[in-house]
Design a protein around this motif. Structure first.
Motif, PDB file in Angstrom:
ATOM      1  N   ILE A   1     -75.655  67.390 -33.824  1.00  0.00           N
ATOM      2  CA  ILE A   1     -76.091  66.035 -33.598  1.00  0.00           C
ATOM      3  C   ILE A   1     -76.974  65.988 -32.317  1.00  0.00           C
ATOM      4  CG2 ILE A   1     -75.802  63.457 -33.070  1.00  0.00           C
ATOM      5  CD1 ILE A   1     -73.322  63.995 -35.164  1.00  0.00           C
ATOM      6  N   THR A   2     -76.073  66.796 -31.281  1.00  0.00           N
ATOM      7  CA  THR A   2     -76.988  66.836 -29.864  1.00  0.00           C
ATOM      8  C   THR A   2     -78.177  67.618 -29.965  1.00  0.00           C
ATOM      9  OG1 THR A   2     -75.533  68.673 -28.996  1.00  0.00           O
ATOM     10  CG2 THR A   2     -74.610  66.452 -28.528  1.00  0.00           C
ATOM     11  N   ARG A   3     -78.167  68.622 -30.844  1.00  0.00           N
ATOM     12  CA  ARG A   3     -79.177  69.360 -30.857  1.00  0.00           C
ATOM     13  C   ARG A   3     -80.579  68.894 -31.533  1.00  0.00           C
ATOM     14  NH1 ARG A   3     -76.584  73.191 -33.134  1.00  0.00           N
ATOM     15  NH2 ARG A   3     -76.408  74.581 -31.305  1.00  0.00           N
ATOM     16  N   THR A   4     -80.215  67.879 -32.432  1.00  0.00           N
ATOM     17  CA  THR A   4     -80.934  67.442 -33.382  1.00  0.00           C
ATOM     18  C   THR A   4     -81.401  65.879 -33.143  1.00  0.00           C
ATOM     19  OG1 THR A   4     -79.626  66.868 -35.103  1.00  0.00           O
ATOM     20  CG2 THR A   4     -80.617  68.897 -35.216  1.00  0.00           C
ATOM     21  N   ALA A   5     -80.569  65.073 -32.775  1.00  0.00           N
ATOM     22  CA  ALA A   5     -80.815  63.686 -32.334  1.00  0.00           C
ATOM     23  C   ALA A   5     -82.277  63.248 -31.530  1.00  0.00           C
ATOM     24  CB  ALA A   5     -79.747  62.998 -31.560  1.00  0.00           C
ATOM     25  N   GLN A   6     -82.558  62.280 -32.229  1.00  0.00           N
ATOM     26  CA  GLN A   6     -83.898  61.765 -31.570  1.00  0.00           C
ATOM     27  C   GLN A   6     -83.980  60.826 -30.869  1.00  0.00           C
ATOM     28  OE1 GLN A   6     -86.902  63.569 -31.449  1.00  0.00           O
ATOM     29  NE2 GLN A   6     -85.653  65.317 -32.780  1.00  0.00           N
ATOM     30  N   LYS A   7     -82.920  59.809 -31.324  1.00  0.00           N
ATOM     31  CA  LYS A   7     -82.482  58.555 -30.607  1.00  0.00           C
ATOM     32  C   LYS A   7     -81.546  58.825 -29.558  1.00  0.00           C
ATOM     33  CE  LYS A   7     -83.516  55.610 -34.591  1.00  0.00           C
ATOM     34  NZ  LYS A   7     -82.530  54.524 -35.526  1.00  0.00           N
ATOM     35  N   GLU A   8     -81.742  58.144 -28.424  1.00  0.00           N
ATOM     36  CA  GLU A   8     -81.096  58.539 -27.016  1.00  0.00           C
ATOM     37  C   GLU A   8     -79.536  57.880 -27.438  1.00  0.00           C
ATOM     38  OE1 GLU A   8     -82.561  56.794 -23.463  1.00  0.00           O
ATOM     39  OE2 GLU A   8     -84.354  58.051 -23.633  1.00  0.00           O
ATOM     40  N   LYS A   9     -79.329  56.738 -28.099  1.00  0.00           N
ATOM     41  CA  LYS A   9     -78.005  56.226 -28.251  1.00  0.00           C
ATOM     42  C   LYS A   9     -77.141  57.245 -29.183  1.00  0.00           C
ATOM     43  CE  LYS A   9     -75.275  52.649 -30.138  1.00  0.00           C
ATOM     44  NZ  LYS A   9     -75.092  51.181 -30.949  1.00  0.00           N
ATOM     45  N   VAL A  10     -77.881  57.950 -30.196  1.00  0.00           N
ATOM     46  CA  VAL A  10     -77.013  58.814 -31.012  1.00  0.00           C
ATOM     47  C   VAL A  10     -76.721  60.163 -30.284  1.00  0.00           C
ATOM     48  CG1 VAL A  10     -77.309  60.228 -33.193  1.00  0.00           C
ATOM     49  CG2 VAL A  10     -78.018  57.977 -33.134  1.00  0.00           C
ATOM     50  N   PHE A  11     -77.539  60.423 -29.478  1.00  0.00           N
ATOM     51  CA  PHE A  11     -77.316  61.623 -28.496  1.00  0.00           C
ATOM     52  C   PHE A  11     -76.088  61.305 -27.700  1.00  0.00           C
ATOM     53  CE2 PHE A  11     -78.087  63.918 -24.437  1.00  0.00           C
ATOM     54  CZ  PHE A  11     -77.850  65.152 -24.970  1.00  0.00           C
ATOM     55  N   ARG A  12     -76.166  60.141 -26.897  1.00  0.00           N
ATOM     56  CA  ARG A  12     -75.539  59.741 -25.880  1.00  0.00           C
ATOM     57  C   ARG A  12     -73.946  59.682 -26.639  1.00  0.00           C
ATOM     58  NH1 ARG A  12     -73.234  55.129 -25.020  1.00  0.00           N
ATOM     59  NH2 ARG A  12     -74.632  54.052 -25.745  1.00  0.00           N
ATOM     60  N   VAL A  13     -73.819  59.067 -27.535  1.00  0.00           N
ATOM     61  CA  VAL A  13     -72.429  58.770 -28.281  1.00  0.00           C
ATOM     62  C   VAL A  13     -71.747  60.252 -28.708  1.00  0.00           C
ATOM     63  CG1 VAL A  13     -71.327  57.963 -30.429  1.00  0.00           C
ATOM     64  CG2 VAL A  13     -73.170  56.662 -29.272  1.00  0.00           C
ATOM     65  N   ALA A  14     -72.648  60.884 -29.419  1.00  0.00           N
ATOM     66  CA  ALA A  14     -72.092  62.363 -29.619  1.00  0.00           C
ATOM     67  C   ALA A  14     -71.795  63.510 -28.401  1.00  0.00           C
ATOM     68  CB  ALA A  14     -73.129  63.286 -30.295  1.00  0.00           C
ATOM     69  N   LEU A  15     -72.564  63.136 -27.510  1.00  0.00           N
ATOM     70  CA  LEU A  15     -72.123  63.849 -26.148  1.00  0.00           C
ATOM     71  C   LEU A  15     -70.985  63.213 -25.467  1.00  0.00           C
ATOM     72  CD1 LEU A  15     -72.873  66.457 -24.457  1.00  0.00           C
ATOM     73  CD2 LEU A  15     -74.488  65.004 -23.030  1.00  0.00           C
TER      74      LEU A  15
END
Length: 217
Positions: free
Chosen positions: A22-36
């Motif tokens: 998810i961190t590799r492919t996420a375009q939305k900042e929120k999705v990236f932040r939640v996964a990380l």
């Protein structure tokens, strides 16, 4: 339940790689932040930290973190989170022991000559770790010797089994009790000369005491 709560509450087993993806492919900042953030939370468990950090590094998370640090972020929490994860993963890389690397190579199903196989220091320091989890690493090595079709893997595997026998006080009895003698004896007729050689040396260690082997040198 929020996306963040769902990630946080899931058990660690099998979660790391999907989160890294998810961190590799996420375009939305929120999705990236939640996964990380979820990956960071997993590292807070001291008992699981080293294994999970190792899995995250193997999954390519550190490279993702380094690359993502070059981006501009509207969410002011993300740069701090990236810095924190960078520090944690660098520490995880440093903490990965030579035995961790050996175990990972073994689990890959392919062995190649290197320091973890040929260094006496490695075997003296790590031979007791072969007992962990009901001799999981040793059983994996024996299974590889039984099933691999790669001559180099078989040669290195026989060598490693011989090293275990040499450096573990009960090595030859443990290996014999796990059918190691029968498995290696079959390889004495292998068409590859290096496999034959390593299998012969291993069988000698199984059948002869350390005192007798020292006498033969």
């Amino acid at each position: 339940m929020s996306l963040e709560s769902w990630f946080y509450l899931r058990p660690p087993a099998g979660v790391v790689r999907p989160l890294v993806d998810i961190t590799r492919t996420a375009q939305k900042e929120k999705v990236f932040r939640v996964a990380l953030s979820s990956l960071r939370n997993l590292l807070e468990d001291e008992d699981l930290h080293n294994n999970l950090a190792s899995e995250m590094v193997d999954s390519g998370l550190h490279k993702i973190v380094v690359t993502r640090q070059l981006q501009s972020w509207g969410d002011e929490d993300v740069p701090e989170l990236l810095t924190t994860m960078d520090d944690k993963l660098r520490h995880g890389i440093q903490m990965m022991s030579s035995f961790d690397k050996y175990r990972k190579e073994l689990l890959s199903g392919h062995l190649d000559w290197g320091p973890s196989h040929t260094s006496e220091s490695f075997w003296r320091k790590n031979v007791d770790k072969f007992e962990e989890r009901d001799f999981f690493v040793l059983r994996t090595l024996l299974k590889l010797i039984e099933t691999s079709q790669e001559p180099k893997t078989l040669a290195v595997g026989c060598h490693d089994l011989s090293q275990f026998i040499q450096f573990h006080p009960q090595g030859r009895y443990i290996v014999s009790g796990m059918r190691g003698k029968e498995l290696v004896m079959q390889l004495m007729a292998h068409p590859d000369p290096d496999v034959q050689k390593q299998a012969l040396l291993c069988v000698q260690r199984i059948m002869l005491s350390k005192h007798n082997l020292d006498f033969l040198r």
